[in-house]
Design a protein around this motif. Sequence first.
Motif, mmCIF file in Angstrom:
data_model
loop_
_atom_site.group_PDB
_atom_site.id
_atom_site.type_symbol
_atom_site.label_atom_id
_atom_site.label_comp_id
_atom_site.label_asym_id
_atom_site.label_seq_id
_atom_site.Cartn_x
_atom_site.Cartn_y
_atom_site.Cartn_z
ATOM 1 N N UNK A 180 8.198 -10.139 -7.120
ATOM 2 C CA UNK A 180 7.443 -10.950 -8.074
ATOM 3 C C UNK A 180 8.102 -10.900 -9.452
ATOM 4 N N UNK A 181 8.549 -9.702 -9.879
ATOM 5 C CA UNK A 181 9.222 -9.575 -11.182
ATOM 6 C C UNK A 181 10.477 -10.438 -11.211
ATOM 7 N N UNK A 182 11.253 -10.360 -10.102
ATOM 8 C CA UNK A 182 12.493 -11.137 -10.032
ATOM 9 C C UNK A 182 12.199 -12.626 -10.121
ATOM 10 N N UNK A 183 11.134 -13.072 -9.429
ATOM 11 C CA UNK A 183 10.809 -14.503 -9.439
ATOM 12 C C UNK A 183 10.370 -14.938 -10.840
ATOM 13 N N UNK B 15 0.881 -1.177 0.000
ATOM 14 C CA UNK B 15 0.000 0.000 0.000
ATOM 15 C C UNK B 15 0.909 1.214 0.000
ATOM 16 N N UNK B 16 0.604 2.194 -0.882
ATOM 17 C CA UNK B 16 1.468 3.356 -1.010
ATOM 18 C C UNK B 16 1.667 4.097 0.297
ATOM 19 N N UNK B 17 0.633 4.096 1.124
ATOM 20 C CA UNK B 17 0.741 4.851 2.378
ATOM 21 C C UNK B 17 1.126 3.969 3.538
ATOM 22 N N UNK B 18 0.716 2.687 3.479
ATOM 23 C CA UNK B 18 0.978 1.808 4.619
ATOM 24 C C UNK B 18 2.195 0.927 4.455
ATOM 25 N N UNK B 19 2.771 0.878 3.241
ATOM 26 C CA UNK B 19 3.930 0.013 3.021
ATOM 27 C C UNK B 19 3.527 -1.441 2.849
ATOM 28 N N UNK B 20 4.465 -2.348 3.194
ATOM 29 C CA UNK B 20 4.231 -3.777 2.996
ATOM 30 C C UNK B 20 3.272 -4.278 4.056
ATOM 31 N N UNK B 21 2.211 -4.987 3.600
ATOM 32 C CA UNK B 21 1.212 -5.480 4.547
ATOM 33 C C UNK B 21 1.241 -7.000 4.584
ATOM 34 N N UNK B 22 0.839 -7.538 5.714
ATOM 35 C CA UNK B 22 0.869 -8.986 5.901
ATOM 36 C C UNK B 22 -0.356 -9.659 5.284
ATOM 37 N N UNK B 23 -0.749 -9.217 4.102
ATOM 38 C CA UNK B 23 -1.842 -9.887 3.381
ATOM 39 C C UNK B 23 -1.221 -10.594 2.192
ATOM 40 N N UNK B 24 -1.626 -11.846 1.980
ATOM 41 C CA UNK B 24 -0.952 -12.627 0.948
ATOM 42 C C UNK B 24 -1.878 -12.975 -0.204
ATOM 43 N N UNK B 25 -1.318 -13.033 -1.417
ATOM 44 C CA UNK B 25 -2.126 -13.389 -2.587
ATOM 45 C C UNK B 25 -1.276 -13.417 -3.832
ATOM 46 N N UNK B 26 -1.920 -13.740 -4.946
ATOM 47 C CA UNK B 26 -1.221 -13.851 -6.228
ATOM 48 C C UNK B 26 -1.255 -12.536 -7.009
ATOM 49 N N UNK B 27 -1.764 -11.455 -6.363
ATOM 50 C CA UNK B 27 -2.015 -10.232 -7.128
ATOM 51 C C UNK B 27 -0.776 -9.626 -7.770
ATOM 52 N N UNK B 28 0.404 -9.750 -7.144
ATOM 53 C CA UNK B 28 1.614 -9.214 -7.769
ATOM 54 C C UNK B 28 1.909 -9.927 -9.080
ATOM 55 N N UNK B 29 1.756 -11.248 -9.024
ATOM 56 C CA UNK B 29 2.001 -12.028 -10.233
ATOM 57 C C UNK B 29 0.969 -11.689 -11.296
ATOM 58 N N UNK B 30 -0.274 -11.523 -10.836
ATOM 59 C CA UNK B 30 -1.335 -11.180 -11.770
ATOM 60 C C UNK B 30 -1.005 -9.874 -12.478
ATOM 61 N N UNK B 31 -0.483 -8.917 -11.706
ATOM 62 C CA UNK B 31 -0.130 -7.623 -12.275
ATOM 63 C C UNK B 31 0.976 -7.758 -13.328
ATOM 64 N N UNK C 210 15.637 -6.827 -15.162
ATOM 65 C CA UNK C 210 16.463 -6.650 -13.967
ATOM 66 C C UNK C 210 16.404 -5.219 -13.463
ATOM 67 N N UNK C 211 16.470 -4.241 -14.369
ATOM 68 C CA UNK C 211 16.438 -2.846 -13.913
ATOM 69 C C UNK C 211 15.044 -2.472 -13.417
ATOM 70 N N UNK C 212 13.998 -3.101 -13.976
ATOM 71 C CA UNK C 212 12.634 -2.839 -13.503
ATOM 72 C C UNK C 212 12.454 -3.295 -12.057
ATOM 73 N N UNK C 213 12.965 -4.512 -11.770
ATOM 74 C CA UNK C 213 12.873 -5.029 -10.408
ATOM 75 C C UNK C 213 13.609 -4.091 -9.462
ATOM 76 N N UNK C 214 14.768 -3.620 -9.883
ATOM 77 C CA UNK C 214 15.574 -2.713 -9.086
ATOM 78 C C UNK C 214 14.792 -1.425 -8.801
ATOM 79 N N UNK C 215 14.160 -0.882 -9.847
ATOM 80 C CA UNK C 215 13.398 0.358 -9.667
ATOM 81 C C UNK C 215 12.200 0.169 -8.748
#
Lengths: 284, 353
Positions: free
Chosen positions: A255-258, A38-54, A237-242
């Motif tokens: 997710x990009x790296x994986x 979350x842009x304001x809350x940072x990394x949250x302890x909610x899990x799902x496939x949404x990063x991969x979906x993106x 690789x540079x996208x994951x870095x960014x």
Amino acid sequence: MNRLLPPYLLNGPALVLFVTMMAVPLVLTFMLSFNSFDFYGGIKAEYGWHNYYEVISDSYFHEIFARTYGIAIAVTLLCALIGAPEAYILYHMSSTWRSLCLLAILGPLLISVIVRTLGWALLIGNKGVINEALISIGLIETPIKMMFTQTGIVVALVHVLVPFMVLSVWTTLQKLDPLVERAALSLGASHFTVLRRVVLPQVMPGVLAGSLIVFALTASAFATPAILGGRRLKVVATTAYDEYLNTLNWPLGAAIAVVLLVANVIVITAYNRYVERKYAAVFD
Amino acid sequence: MSFLVLKNISKRYGPVAAVEDFSLDVEKGEFISLLGPSGCGKTTTLQMIAGFEEPTAGSISVDGRDMTSVPPNARDIGIVFQSYALFPHMTVADNVAFGLEMRNVPKQERQQRVAETLSMVGLEEFAGRFPKALSGGQRQRVALARAIVIKPQLLLLDEPLSALDAKIRESMQIELRNIQHTVGVTTILVTHDQAEAMAMSDRIAVMNKARLAQLGAPFEIYESPGDSFTSNFLGSTNMFEGKVNSASDGNLSISCAGVELSVPGQAKTGEVVTLGIRPEKIALVGAGEGLLNATVHTRIFLGTSWLYQIDSELGRMSVTLQNTGRDVALEGDTVGLNWQREAVRVLREEQVA
């Protein structure tokens, strides 16, 4: 004492090193890729496939993956086209010249990739050596754009990676019976036919092995695309870095790296199996 | 004019001569061996015939056509290499078909000729295999098939049998000879194995130190070697020096270490000459019954024969005796040595280049 203990003890330090330096970060990255962000809350302890979906659904990422593999294929082909003949010429040189030329080919490996890439930036920039020279002799009026282009990245990566191809082909050439070329000549083949029908098929395993190394290194290359491609012409690789360092969206970066890792592993194992199957009947 | 003519060819690498002033005329269909120790120039000569090396001087012609600077792929020569140099990425049939393909032989004829040649060397069942899956002897046959299928003007064999073990080598010698007869191709064999050269060739060219030492039919060279090198390289020879006491009418009377010998040959009175006699030409007789007496130093049983080392006034001599089933002289026995007058040869000293 158990007979099996000493080997395990001897392997221990390496095992510890690999587990802490490689396995743990990999597993952590893999786990991180399922987190929410979350842009304001940072990394949250909610899990799902949404990063991969993106990553899989967004055409922005499609373009980056296509560019990365496009560059990888181009660099691999160019390295094979340059490296294989280079190795063959080396093979036919007298031993003094051969060691000199080998040194010249392998020399660049002794210099950091960053330094070499910055060297390319000096050469191909709009105010770089090449453009300045072309303008001063009046061949062109405005500089040719080479910096921040795919071509620039490909050229620099070929320079960095061609030694791997030369070494790989060189190794297979060592196993070539020097008399097969003469045998083919005596049967009436032209020099070109000898190369195409006799030498090339026999060094093909070397070319394919070299291609594998070059492809893997290009697909995951970071420094060269980062410096010569800038922030806009991105590869995976540079996208994951960014994502990690600019957007701070660590889960998406993970997710990009994986995805890159899995894609590379699939390509490489499939390729390797194909090569092994193809040459099993022919070579030892 | 002969079919293959090597005329005064030389090959020098800087000041070193690999081949010096070598001449040879080979008739069509002939089987000639270049025989000599390693470094004698026989392989260099073969490579010049094949076109891989260009002679520094002299000329090579085949069937009246000058070949001296024709490139190897335009010479129409079949070569069997010591390492066979098969194409490992091609099947046996493709290996054999390669030369025909280069000659643009139509596919149907190509297949037919490959099949014929493979059956000639007894490999028709192996056509689809890769060289990796063949034994040494089979690879050798593929190499031969590949060289003869193109019906070359010349067949060059570069130590083709030296990588095989003794039993197969012997049977391959006979087979190679038979195939050469059937095909009728003019053949040059390079070898360092005198038995192989004698078994297979019509004529042998013995080479020593970059030069031709002697040329002739195997029996002729063996029986009348020109110099001490040939005599010792082809088979073995007991050699000793002697001084000519009198010479008349092709008969020499020579004294060697106190023994008086009568020998056929030409020399001047007072000259010191080298004499040679083959081990198998010496007979063991009772003590005092032969030309001179000697003591048996060692004897070795070789199956078909006995090999004796015998100490006589002429020095240590080798004698071979057929194994006739009877036991003969023991070590330490005193025996007499006897031989036919004609068995002794007057040898020239080895020529030094």
